[in-house]
Motif scaffolding. Structure first.
Motif, PDB file in Angstrom:
ATOM      1  N   PRO A 136       0.834  -1.209   0.000  1.00 50.03           N
ATOM      2  CA  PRO A 136       0.000   0.000   0.000  1.00 50.03           C
ATOM      3  C   PRO A 136       0.866   1.255   0.000  1.00 50.03           C
ATOM      4  N   LEU A 137       0.295   2.326  -0.469  1.00 48.35           N
ATOM      5  CA  LEU A 137       0.992   3.607  -0.449  1.00 48.35           C
ATOM      6  C   LEU A 137       1.192   4.082   0.990  1.00 48.35           C
ATOM      7  N   PRO A 138       2.262   4.808   1.246  1.00 48.79           N
ATOM      8  CA  PRO A 138       2.376   5.455   2.557  1.00 48.79           C
ATOM      9  C   PRO A 138       1.248   6.464   2.737  1.00 48.79           C
ATOM     10  N   GLU A 139       0.917   6.723   3.965  1.00 48.77           N
ATOM     11  CA  GLU A 139      -0.235   7.575   4.271  1.00 48.77           C
ATOM     12  C   GLU A 139      -0.145   8.930   3.585  1.00 48.77           C
ATOM     13  N   GLU A 140       1.052   9.499   3.529  1.00 49.11           N
ATOM     14  CA  GLU A 140       1.208  10.849   2.963  1.00 49.11           C
ATOM     15  C   GLU A 140       0.867  10.906   1.485  1.00 49.11           C
ATOM     16  N   LEU A 141       0.945   9.766   0.789  1.00 49.54           N
ATOM     17  CA  LEU A 141       0.675   9.749  -0.651  1.00 49.54           C
ATOM     18  C   LEU A 141      -0.756   9.336  -0.987  1.00 49.54           C
ATOM     19  N   ARG A 142      -1.485   8.863   0.014  1.00 46.11           N
ATOM     20  CA  ARG A 142      -2.883   8.521  -0.241  1.00 46.11           C
ATOM     21  C   ARG A 142      -3.678   9.798  -0.469  1.00 46.11           C
ATOM     22  N   GLY A 143      -4.470   9.800  -1.489  1.00 46.25           N
ATOM     23  CA  GLY A 143      -5.198  11.005  -1.847  1.00 46.25           C
ATOM     24  C   GLY A 143      -4.447  11.894  -2.810  1.00 46.25           C
ATOM     25  N   VAL A 144      -3.153  11.663  -2.956  1.00 45.02           N
ATOM     26  CA  VAL A 144      -2.358  12.419  -3.930  1.00 45.02           C
ATOM     27  C   VAL A 144      -2.353  11.702  -5.271  1.00 45.02           C
ATOM     28  N   LEU A 145      -2.269  10.356  -5.213  1.00 45.25           N
ATOM     29  CA  LEU A 145      -2.141   9.570  -6.433  1.00 45.25           C
ATOM     30  C   LEU A 145      -3.426   8.809  -6.747  1.00 45.25           C
ATOM     31  N   GLN A 159       3.585  18.050  -8.699  1.00 43.52           N
ATOM     32  CA  GLN A 159       2.613  19.137  -8.763  1.00 43.52           C
ATOM     33  C   GLN A 159       2.003  19.418  -7.401  1.00 43.52           C
ATOM     34  N   ARG A 160       1.726  18.366  -6.641  1.00 40.93           N
ATOM     35  CA  ARG A 160       1.140  18.579  -5.323  1.00 40.93           C
ATOM     36  C   ARG A 160       2.133  19.260  -4.386  1.00 40.93           C
ATOM     37  N   VAL A 161       3.404  18.913  -4.492  1.00 38.84           N
ATOM     38  CA  VAL A 161       4.424  19.600  -3.688  1.00 38.84           C
ATOM     39  C   VAL A 161       4.399  21.100  -3.994  1.00 38.84           C
ATOM     40  N   GLU A 162       4.339  21.441  -5.272  1.00 34.78           N
ATOM     41  CA  GLU A 162       4.319  22.852  -5.646  1.00 34.78           C
ATOM     42  C   GLU A 162       3.034  23.534  -5.199  1.00 34.78           C
ATOM     43  N   ALA A 174       7.145  19.733   2.576  1.00 38.15           N
ATOM     44  CA  ALA A 174       8.348  18.993   2.963  1.00 38.15           C
ATOM     45  C   ALA A 174       8.001  17.587   3.436  1.00 38.15           C
ATOM     46  N   ARG A 175       6.918  17.458   4.200  1.00 39.19           N
ATOM     47  CA  ARG A 175       6.525  16.122   4.667  1.00 39.19           C
ATOM     48  C   ARG A 175       6.162  15.214   3.488  1.00 39.19           C
ATOM     49  N   LEU A 176       5.433  15.749   2.523  1.00 41.10           N
ATOM     50  CA  LEU A 176       5.107  14.960   1.336  1.00 41.10           C
ATOM     51  C   LEU A 176       6.373  14.598   0.575  1.00 41.10           C
ATOM     52  N   ALA A 177       7.283  15.541   0.457  1.00 39.33           N
ATOM     53  CA  ALA A 177       8.532  15.291  -0.265  1.00 39.33           C
ATOM     54  C   ALA A 177       9.358  14.204   0.415  1.00 39.33           C
ATOM     55  N   LEU A 178       9.470  14.265   1.734  1.00 36.43           N
ATOM     56  CA  LEU A 178      10.258  13.263   2.449  1.00 36.43           C
ATOM     57  C   LEU A 178       9.619  11.881   2.356  1.00 36.43           C
TER      58      LEU A 178
END
Length: 218
Positions: A136-145, A159-162, A174-178
């Protein structure tokens, strides 16, 4: 900032993915942001003092994530700063020399550039698809992809980082990026060992993870 992530910059930062980018930032209008004319003039003339240059770097860092919707005046002033430092790569290096938001923004935009680059790499996309099929995706990426994986998957994260930067949420960016850099290193660990593209991606993500962690530390 490590040199390797910078080495893949296209030199077209302000035009990157312009045609495909969504207009973000909610009700924020492009004319609400700009660069101070006097600071830009002093900077281009080489007469701006260190404190004012630091404030200008803050203004540029706030403006860059909004570059898809700049007013003509703001675009002109940003171009003047960009030309003065010597182009897009030098602009990010200049921002990186100023701690706080400028440094963090520079490192997050370098990540975004690299995510765009690796999104076009078939071996990397295949490795991402295989990883998503197993874990499964890590929690921070759920809803992004979205559920599927294709050449837009990594650019969607970029794009979401920006967008988060443009929404004045740099720590969320930064949390999403890490989470992304850590996840992609896991993608590489699961991939075939004879994939130089995926190995190269993993090395760059390790550098970027360190860079962004350092820039976002209190």
């Amino acid at each position: 900032m490590h040199d390797k992530p910078l080495s893949r910059l296209t030199g077209r930062l302000r035009d990157r993915r312009r045609s495909g980018a969504r207009t973000a930032h909610g009700d924020t209008g492009p004319d609400a942001f700009g660069l101070d004319e006097d600071k830009v003039g002093g900077f281009t003339a080489g007469t701006l003092g260190p404190e004012d240059e630091a404030r200008l770097a803050e203004e540029v860092a706030a403006l860059l994530p909004l570059r898809w919707s700049l007013s003509p005046r703001a675009e002109e002033r940003l171009s003047q700063v960009n030309d003065r430092v010597g182009g897009d790569r030098r602009l990010l290096e200049w921002l990186d020399g100023h701690p706080g938001l400028p440094r963090l923004t520079a490192r997050l935009l370098v990540l975004a550039e690299n995510l765009d680059h690796f999104g076009e790499n078939t071996a990397v996309v295949d490795a991402v698809r295989a990883r998503r099929g197993r874990s499964p995706l890590p929690e921070e990426l759920r809803g992004v992809l979205p559920p599927g994986t294709d050449e837009e998957t990594l650019p969607d994260i970029a794009q979401r980082v920006e967008e988060l930067l443009g929404e004045r949420r740099p720590q969320d960016a930064a949390r999403l990026a890490l989470a992304t850099t850590d996840w992609l290193r896991g993608v590489a660990r699961d991939a075939a060992p004879d994939s130089p593209e995926v190995t190269g991606m993993s090395e760059l993500m390790a550098h970027l993870h360190t860079d962004i962690a350092q820039a976002s530390a209190p």
